[in-house]
Design a protein around this motif. Structure first.
Motif, PDB file in Angstrom:
ATOM      1  N   ARG A  42       1.025 -25.409  24.623  1.00  0.00           N
ATOM      2  CA  ARG A  42       0.240 -24.325  24.020  1.00  0.00           C
ATOM      3  C   ARG A  42       0.607 -24.140  22.556  1.00  0.00           C
ATOM      4  NH1 ARG A  42      -2.310 -24.502  28.165  1.00  0.00           N
ATOM      5  NH2 ARG A  42      -2.889 -22.812  29.565  1.00  0.00           N
ATOM      6  N   ALA A  43       1.890 -24.188  22.249  1.00  0.00           N
ATOM      7  CA  ALA A  43       2.318 -24.016  20.861  1.00  0.00           C
ATOM      8  C   ALA A  43       1.782 -25.146  19.990  1.00  0.00           C
ATOM      9  CB  ALA A  43       3.836 -23.954  20.783  1.00  0.00           C
ATOM     10  N   THR A  44       1.842 -26.368  20.495  1.00  0.00           N
ATOM     11  CA  THR A  44       1.353 -27.508  19.720  1.00  0.00           C
ATOM     12  C   THR A  44      -0.132 -27.382  19.425  1.00  0.00           C
ATOM     13  OG1 THR A  44       3.012 -28.901  20.788  1.00  0.00           O
ATOM     14  CG2 THR A  44       1.197 -30.030  19.690  1.00  0.00           C
ATOM     15  N   ALA A  49      -0.205 -28.697  15.567  1.00  0.00           N
ATOM     16  CA  ALA A  49       0.972 -29.493  15.203  1.00  0.00           C
ATOM     17  C   ALA A  49       0.898 -30.867  15.874  1.00  0.00           C
ATOM     18  CB  ALA A  49       2.241 -28.768  15.624  1.00  0.00           C
ATOM     19  N   HIS A  50       1.777 -31.764  15.404  1.00  0.00           N
ATOM     20  CA  HIS A  50       1.866 -33.101  15.989  1.00  0.00           C
ATOM     21  C   HIS A  50       2.953 -33.194  17.063  1.00  0.00           C
ATOM     22  CE1 HIS A  50      -0.026 -34.305  12.029  1.00  0.00           C
ATOM     23  NE2 HIS A  50      -0.868 -34.779  12.933  1.00  0.00           N
ATOM     24  N   THR A  51       4.086 -32.589  16.813  1.00  0.00           N
ATOM     25  CA  THR A  51       5.204 -32.655  17.758  1.00  0.00           C
ATOM     26  C   THR A  51       5.761 -31.263  18.023  1.00  0.00           C
ATOM     27  OG1 THR A  51       6.962 -32.923  16.105  1.00  0.00           O
ATOM     28  CG2 THR A  51       5.844 -34.928  16.866  1.00  0.00           C
ATOM     29  N   CYS A  52       6.359 -31.140  19.168  1.00  0.00           N
ATOM     30  CA  CYS A  52       6.994 -29.869  19.538  1.00  0.00           C
ATOM     31  C   CYS A  52       8.196 -30.164  20.415  1.00  0.00           C
ATOM     32  CB  CYS A  52       6.007 -28.966  20.287  1.00  0.00           C
ATOM     33  SG  CYS A  52       6.740 -27.428  20.912  1.00  0.00           S
ATOM     34  N   SER A  53       9.254 -29.427  20.207  1.00  0.00           N
ATOM     35  CA  SER A  53      10.423 -29.522  21.096  1.00  0.00           C
ATOM     36  C   SER A  53      10.895 -28.114  21.418  1.00  0.00           C
ATOM     37  CB  SER A  53      11.553 -30.329  20.452  1.00  0.00           C
ATOM     38  OG  SER A  53      11.934 -29.751  19.219  1.00  0.00           O
ATOM     39  N   VAL A 144      15.279 -22.271  21.225  1.00  0.00           N
ATOM     40  CA  VAL A 144      14.575 -22.438  19.943  1.00  0.00           C
ATOM     41  C   VAL A 144      13.334 -23.285  20.194  1.00  0.00           C
ATOM     42  CG1 VAL A 144      14.725 -23.388  17.613  1.00  0.00           C
ATOM     43  CG2 VAL A 144      16.715 -22.245  18.618  1.00  0.00           C
ATOM     44  N   LEU A 145      12.231 -22.893  19.524  1.00  0.00           N
ATOM     45  CA  LEU A 145      10.971 -23.631  19.606  1.00  0.00           C
ATOM     46  C   LEU A 145      10.693 -24.227  18.235  1.00  0.00           C
ATOM     47  CD1 LEU A 145       8.715 -24.228  21.653  1.00  0.00           C
ATOM     48  CD2 LEU A 145       7.515 -22.203  20.794  1.00  0.00           C
ATOM     49  N   CYS A 146      10.461 -25.529  18.192  1.00  0.00           N
ATOM     50  CA  CYS A 146      10.274 -26.227  16.914  1.00  0.00           C
ATOM     51  C   CYS A 146       8.936 -26.979  16.914  1.00  0.00           C
ATOM     52  CB  CYS A 146      11.402 -27.233  16.672  1.00  0.00           C
ATOM     53  SG  CYS A 146      13.047 -26.476  16.631  1.00  0.00           S
ATOM     54  N   LEU A 147       8.209 -26.901  15.777  1.00  0.00           N
ATOM     55  CA  LEU A 147       6.954 -27.628  15.580  1.00  0.00           C
ATOM     56  C   LEU A 147       7.039 -28.448  14.304  1.00  0.00           C
ATOM     57  CD1 LEU A 147       4.226 -24.907  16.318  1.00  0.00           C
ATOM     58  CD2 LEU A 147       4.891 -26.794  17.806  1.00  0.00           C
ATOM     59  N   SER A 148       6.282 -29.531  14.242  1.00  0.00           N
ATOM     60  CA  SER A 148       6.220 -30.306  12.998  1.00  0.00           C
ATOM     61  C   SER A 148       4.855 -30.963  12.872  1.00  0.00           C
ATOM     62  CB  SER A 148       7.313 -31.374  12.967  1.00  0.00           C
ATOM     63  OG  SER A 148       7.094 -32.341  13.963  1.00  0.00           O
ATOM     64  N   ARG A 149       4.440 -31.139  11.591  1.00  0.00           N
ATOM     65  CA  ARG A 149       3.260 -31.923  11.264  1.00  0.00           C
ATOM     66  C   ARG A 149       3.721 -33.142  10.482  1.00  0.00           C
ATOM     67  NH1 ARG A 149      -0.664 -27.000   9.076  1.00  0.00           N
ATOM     68  NH2 ARG A 149      -1.140 -26.098  11.142  1.00  0.00           N
ATOM     69  N   LEU A 150       3.214 -34.287  10.858  1.00  0.00           N
ATOM     70  CA  LEU A 150       3.612 -35.528  10.222  1.00  0.00           C
ATOM     71  C   LEU A 150       2.658 -35.872   9.089  1.00  0.00           C
ATOM     72  CD1 LEU A 150       4.447 -37.588  13.431  1.00  0.00           C
ATOM     73  CD2 LEU A 150       5.927 -36.051  12.124  1.00  0.00           C
ATOM     74  N   ALA A 168       6.995 -17.453  19.694  1.00  0.00           N
ATOM     75  CA  ALA A 168       8.317 -17.796  20.209  1.00  0.00           C
ATOM     76  C   ALA A 168       8.991 -16.589  20.864  1.00  0.00           C
ATOM     77  CB  ALA A 168       9.193 -18.341  19.080  1.00  0.00           C
ATOM     78  N   ALA A 169       8.829 -15.408  20.248  1.00  0.00           N
ATOM     79  CA  ALA A 169       9.414 -14.203  20.837  1.00  0.00           C
ATOM     80  C   ALA A 169       8.782 -13.907  22.191  1.00  0.00           C
ATOM     81  CB  ALA A 169       9.239 -13.019  19.892  1.00  0.00           C
ATOM     82  N   GLN A 170       7.408 -14.044  22.232  1.00  0.00           N
ATOM     83  CA  GLN A 170       6.736 -13.832  23.516  1.00  0.00           C
ATOM     84  C   GLN A 170       7.173 -14.877  24.553  1.00  0.00           C
ATOM     85  OE1 GLN A 170       4.679 -11.322  24.396  1.00  0.00           O
ATOM     86  NE2 GLN A 170       5.135 -10.388  22.414  1.00  0.00           N
ATOM     87  N   ALA A 171       7.345 -16.117  24.075  1.00  0.00           N
ATOM     88  CA  ALA A 171       7.823 -17.171  24.976  1.00  0.00           C
ATOM     89  C   ALA A 171       9.186 -16.808  25.550  1.00  0.00           C
ATOM     90  CB  ALA A 171       7.891 -18.502  24.247  1.00  0.00           C
ATOM     91  N   GLY A 172      10.073 -16.245  24.714  1.00  0.00           N
ATOM     92  CA  GLY A 172      11.376 -15.814  25.199  1.00  0.00           C
ATOM     93  C   GLY A 172      11.259 -14.747  26.273  1.00  0.00           C
ATOM     94  N   SER A 173      10.346 -13.795  26.069  1.00  0.00           N
ATOM     95  CA  SER A 173      10.149 -12.743  27.071  1.00  0.00           C
ATOM     96  C   SER A 173       9.636 -13.322  28.381  1.00  0.00           C
ATOM     97  CB  SER A 173       9.160 -11.693  26.532  1.00  0.00           C
ATOM     98  OG  SER A 173       9.658 -11.080  25.373  1.00  0.00           O
TER      99      SER A 173
END
Length: 599
Positions: A42-44, A49-53, A144-150, A168-173
């Motif tokens: 969903r975040a990607t 974004a291209h990648t998410c971890s 931690v939620l990380c996104l990147s665009r290449l 990310a805060a909502q994801a934590g909840s």
């Protein structure tokens, strides 16, 4: 990499809000692992974004692992582990502050060396990146939620950072809420499992059933994918694999068990607390090979302690990449193993008490038998002594009258009656002799002798008598069979068995005598010998086999009932034992087991 086409701002905001809404809709219906992957996807999509971890922080620790990812190779994602404070994600977890990176990350205020930690590595293929903490209700960082665009791609903006931080805060909840539900379900399962253990304690389950229940609980209740339970033997060094779920049985075979005993590394046999497989493997090369053979990478080894000693080992594992709850599962397994240890100790105590009760009952029966035999022997000795002198007088008188009748030519009828008197007196004399021998048995005079020679002598002595009764005899000997014994007493015992067998075949039949190594000695040494006598008669009914050795017990119309009692008496005086069973093909089988000669 395909370049993403620009998305109008309003459409992007709608995507982002829809993603937030989908998060809360998914909470009641999604398992933890699927939820984490959904968050990353969903975040990607929402942030274009291209990648998410998505990195989750170990409960109560400072290690973060990749729990879900998009656009990353599976082996790469599975191998990433960070400590809080390391690299970009570790700095975000340490500070709880989100970051937007559109240039050299080392210039960001949170990521400079002066901010603490090592220098951050620059990745030239990344055009822009976002990294935000996932926060619990109490402000703690869950991950931690990380996104990147290449490159080439449009860079993230400050507005993107604000929306992503909210996501990310909502994801934590959401993660915290799902964890609470999962913890509640796990506690309910654990309480149910502990209830089963309590029931097992009350039901006094045997060890094997108890350990089977343990294996089922480790897999089905705690959630491990595979489980083995190894038990320390009461005697010997080969541990037994008594329960398993998911593992192939017989993966490790010890050399000392004839291909049957399973092998467990020595280093695992005396652990005192639950330990991670990785820790044990790092310290013990032998255990590392053992885990490798089983394919165990992430798991736990936990002991079952009985009276302070390791009585059994539980090996449980989960597949690589699912270690998120390993620490919690380890704590649950430790508690579960503790309760099962109590049940195991109770099972052993009950077994020991039952065995002690059986031993005490057997000892009481033996003491009663011994006391009865002593009293019976004293009575028999008295009766025999009182009968012997009158019998001698009667026999002498009858023989004198026979002589007188012969000299004076008396009627043959008188002579017949006097002969009967002499014959019956001889029978009574033999009975009194048996009574005295039973009451006051002569101790054996042991000397080195060949049991095969003893058997051959008795067979040869009785061969003519047996032939006259149409009874054939077969012999099978493992010569020589050296023992320390009284050959005369053992010969009488064998003769008694042969005559008993002949009497059981009134219409003729077959007797067999064999002497073979018995494998062990009745007195605990090795080797011993078994002297077996079989007949083709009707056999001995099982209902009377225990009484067969009692003095004066007989199934014959004529007989004292002392023959087999004397046989047992003589065999036991030699440190041996005797048993009765069914012969192959019908008939009775009597087996005398005697210790071999000592060196």
């Amino acid at each position: 990499m395909t370049e993403l086409s620009p998305i109008p701002g309003e459409e992007r905001r709608e995507r982002q809000l829809a993603a937030l809404y989908e998060l809360w809709r998914a909470v009641p219906y999604t398992a933890v692992d699927k939820l984490l992957q959904m968050l990353a996807e969903r975040a990607t999509a929402a942030m274009d974004a291209h990648t998410c971890s998505l990195l989750l922080r170990e409960r109560g620790g400072d290690t973060m692992t990749v729990a879900a990812s998009v656009g990353l190779a599976q082996d790469v994602a599975g191998s990433v582990k960070l400590l809080v404070g390391e690299r970009i994600a570790g700095r975000v977890a340490a500070t709880g502050q989100p970051v937007l990176l559109n240039s050299d990350p080392s210039t960001h205020p949170l990521l400079t060396e002066s901010a603490g930690g090592d220098a951050v590595e620059t990745r030239p293929e990344v055009e822009s990146a976002l990294c935000a903490p996932m926060l619990a209700a109490d402000g703690g960082v869950l991950g931690v939620l990380c996104l990147s665009r290449l490159r080439p791609a449009e860079r993230f903006t400050d507005g993107d950072l604000r929306v992503f931080s909210l996501f990310a805060a909502q994801a934590g909840s959401v993660i915290a809420q799902v964890r609470v539900g999962a913890d509640r379900a796990r506690r309910e399962q654990e309480l149910a499992a502990l209830g089963q253990v309590a029931e097992a304690i009350r039901a006094q389950l045997p060890e094997e059933a108890l350990l089977q229940n343990l294996a089922e609980g480790v897999q089905e209740v705690i959630g491990f994918e595979r489980c083995q339970v190894w038990r320390r033997p009461r005697e010997g060094d080969d541990w037994d694999l008594v329960a398993g779920r998911g593992f192939a049985r017989g993966a490790h075979v010890g050399g000392g068990g004839g291909g049957q005993a399973l092998w467990l590394p020595d280093g695992l046999r005396d652990i005192k607390r639950a330990r991670l497989v990785a820790e044990v493997a790092a310290e013990q090369p032998e255990a590392a090979r053992f885990f490798g053979d089983l394919g165990v990478k992430a798991g736990v080894v936990a002991p079952l302690l009985v009276r302070g000693a390791c009585a059994a080992i539980v090996l449980a594992d989960i597949s690589a990449g699912n270690e998120l709850f390993l620490s919690e599962m380890t704590a649950t397994l430790q508690r579960f193993a503790g309760h099962v240890s109590v049940a195991l100790e109770n099972a052993r105590l009950f077994a020991e008490l039952e065995q002690a009760g059986r031993d005490a009952a057997a000892m009481e029966r033996e003491m009663a038998r011994t006391a009865g035999l002593a009293a019976l022997g004293q009575l028999a000795a008295t009766v025999a002594h009182e009968l012997r002198n009158p019998l001698c007088s009667i026999k002498g008188a009858a023989q004198f009258l026979l002589t007188e009748c012969g000299a004076e030519g008396e009627d043959s009828t008188v002579r017949d009656f006097l002969s009967i008197v002499v014959e019956e007196v001889n029978g009574l004399s033999r009975m009194t002799t048996d009574l005295l021998e039973f009451a006051r048995p002569s101790p054996p005079r042991p000397e080195r002798c060949d049991l095969v020679a003893v058997a051959r002598n008795e067979v040869d002595f009785l061969r003519a008598e047996l032939d006259a009764q149409d009874i054939s005899i077969q012999e099978s000997y493992a010569a020589p069979a050296w023992i320390d014994g009284d050959s005369a007493q053992l010969g009488r015992a064998l003769r008694n068995l042969l005559l008993n067998g002949a009497q059981a075949m009134s219409q003729g039949g077959r007797l067999s005598v064999s002497v073979q190594p018995s494998g062990d000695r009745p007195d605990g040494g090795v080797p011993g010998y078994a002297l077996a006598v079989t007949d083709s008669g009707t056999g001995v009914p099982e209902a009377i086999r225990d009484r067969l050795w009692e003095p004066f017990f007989t199934t014959k119309a004529k007989g004292t009932g002392l023959g087999l009692a004397q046989v047992r008496q003589m065999v036991e005086a030699h440190g041996g034992d005797i048993s009765v069973g069914d012969a192959p093909g019908g008939g009775a089988l009597f087996t005398i087991r005697l210790p071999g000669a000592r060196a």
